[in-house]
Enzyme design. Structure first.
Site, PDB file in Angstrom:
ATOM      1  N   GLU A 105       0.839  -1.195   0.000  1.00 50.54           N
ATOM      2  CA  GLU A 105       0.000   0.000   0.000  1.00 50.54           C
ATOM      3  C   GLU A 105       0.879   1.252   0.000  1.00 50.54           C
ATOM      4  OE1 GLU A 105      -2.742  -0.108   3.274  1.00 50.54           O
ATOM      5  OE2 GLU A 105      -3.434  -2.130   2.790  1.00 50.54           O
ATOM      6  N   SER A 288      -2.309  -6.932   7.448  1.00 50.69           N
ATOM      7  CA  SER A 288      -2.636  -8.211   6.809  1.00 50.69           C
ATOM      8  C   SER A 288      -1.421  -8.987   6.321  1.00 50.69           C
ATOM      9  CB  SER A 288      -3.582  -7.974   5.620  1.00 50.69           C
ATOM     10  OG  SER A 288      -4.767  -7.352   6.042  1.00 50.69           O
ATOM     11  N   VAL A 292      -1.224 -13.202   4.879  1.00 47.55           N
ATOM     12  CA  VAL A 292      -1.121 -13.631   3.483  1.00 47.55           C
ATOM     13  C   VAL A 292       0.156 -14.416   3.201  1.00 47.55           C
ATOM     14  CG1 VAL A 292      -2.555 -11.738   2.657  1.00 47.55           C
ATOM     15  CG2 VAL A 292      -0.080 -11.460   2.689  1.00 47.55           C
ATOM     16  N   LYS A 303     -15.387 -17.314  11.119  1.00 48.57           N
ATOM     17  CA  LYS A 303     -14.791 -17.177  12.447  1.00 48.57           C
ATOM     18  C   LYS A 303     -15.515 -16.142  13.305  1.00 48.57           C
ATOM     19  CE  LYS A 303     -10.263 -16.577  14.641  1.00 48.57           C
ATOM     20  NZ  LYS A 303      -8.823 -16.320  14.402  1.00 48.57           N
TER      21      LYS A 303
END
Length: 330
Positions: A105, A288, A292, A303
């Site tokens: 990002e 994240s 990954v 979940k």
């Protein structure tokens, strides 16, 4: 898919590169001279040849980079969605493709495009800019050049260049004005799962109480509504992908994504974890990144149902109409 940007920007970039190369030559010559004084005499002609060789190689590299930037960026791929919706996974799978580069990002791209958007919407500010001789065309050219530089230079060159900043898809219409042949991949996920992820991982998002499920869910609803609306308006340029479908049937949905992007198939996209730190670069600062590193799995789909109270689940479903619109059950 990829076309040339305004030639003036290419010439400006090459001019700046030339100036930078001259500065590099001067710096290396000075460095060479100072080392000579400290270490004894050296062959000046040899030093000059070495410095010149370095500068020429640097110039060739910059010229190659400039060509990629200003000739290939009119059709950028933009990947986005509400944070915690699977955008990092999707871009990692794309990054594993040998001809695609998304990268981490940037954070600055949605900010600069958002700023350009606000200049248009704020009537008084827009009038001031026009009065100062800053036309819409000038501002668009400047914004496009800025975004193009960031997309190119924060990663290696590739045939298909891509940007993944989740909230950049808030500005699809603005991006199409800047890059008319862009394509968008919109990741969608159950808003309750997104809210659960934001709260349990304490993800910081402006305007969201990261300790409150409802606050996170309402944010998801608002942003998702806008992104889906804009995506529908430009269907030929925007492709919607549900996170749950992507992880359950990765080959089917990556095939659909690549077909939409007109990118040839590669089995690499099904094994992104094998390309971590080579084709797929990760930022330690992105929440994240650790997730990954694993192969695609379905563990996170349900979940949230185990951890969130039934009453809260019902309340969120009642308040967030986009859950029903996107086909999610109570």
């Amino acid at each position: 898919m990829l076309r040339s940007l305004n030639s003036r920007h290419g010439r400006a970039f090459l001019a700046l590169s030339f100036v930078a190369n001259i500065a590099l030559v001067i710096y290396l010559l000075q460095l060479s001279t100072s080392r000579s004084c400290l270490q004894g005499t050296t062959d000046d002609r040899s030093n000059l040849r070495t410095v010149t060789s370095v500068a020429v190689e640097h110039e060739r590299k910059e010229e190659s980079v400039a060509n990629i930037t200003y000739e290939n960026l009119e059709g950028v791929i933009f990947v986005g969605g509400v944070p915690r919706s699977g955008t990092t996974l999707a871009r990692a799978m794309l990054d594993a493709h040998p001809e695609v580069r998304c990268g981490e990002e940037t954070r600055v791209i949605p900010r600069i495009i958002g700023m350009r958007n606000r200049w248009n919407k704020a009537e008084r500010e827009h009038q001031r800019l026009m009065a100062a001789g800053l036309s819409d065309q000038t501002l668009d050219h400047a914004t496009r050049a800025f975004v193009a530089e960031i997309i190119l230079n924060h990663g290696k060159p590739a045939k298909y260049l891509c940007n993944k900043d989740p909230l950049v898809l808030n500005y699809m219409h603005d991006i199409l004005r800047l890059f008319p042949k862009s394509r968008f991949v919109l990741l969608l996920r159950d808003g309750r799962a997104v809210a659960y992820s934001i709260v349990t991982r304490n993800v910081t998002i402006s305007g969201v109480d990261s300790k409150n499920f409802m606050s996170a869910a309402l944010f998801w609803n608002k942003v998702t509504e806008r992104m889906v609306r804009d995506c529908k308006a430009i269907q030929h340029r925007c492709f919607r992908v549900h996170y749950e479908k992507l992880v359950s049937s990765p080959k089917e949905w990556m095939g659909k994504i690549l077909d939409f992007l007109e990118v040839p198939w590669s089995d690499n996209v099904l094994h992104h974890e094998a390309f971590i730190n080579s084709e797929v670069s990760l930022s330690k600062m992105e929440p994240s990144s650790n997730q990954v590193k694993e192969a695609v799995h379905t563990n996170a789909i349900e979940k949230w149902r185990e951890k969130m109270s039934h009453d809260m689940q019902k309340e969120i479903y009642k308040e967030c109409h986009m859950l029903k619109e996107l086909g999610y059950s109570p």
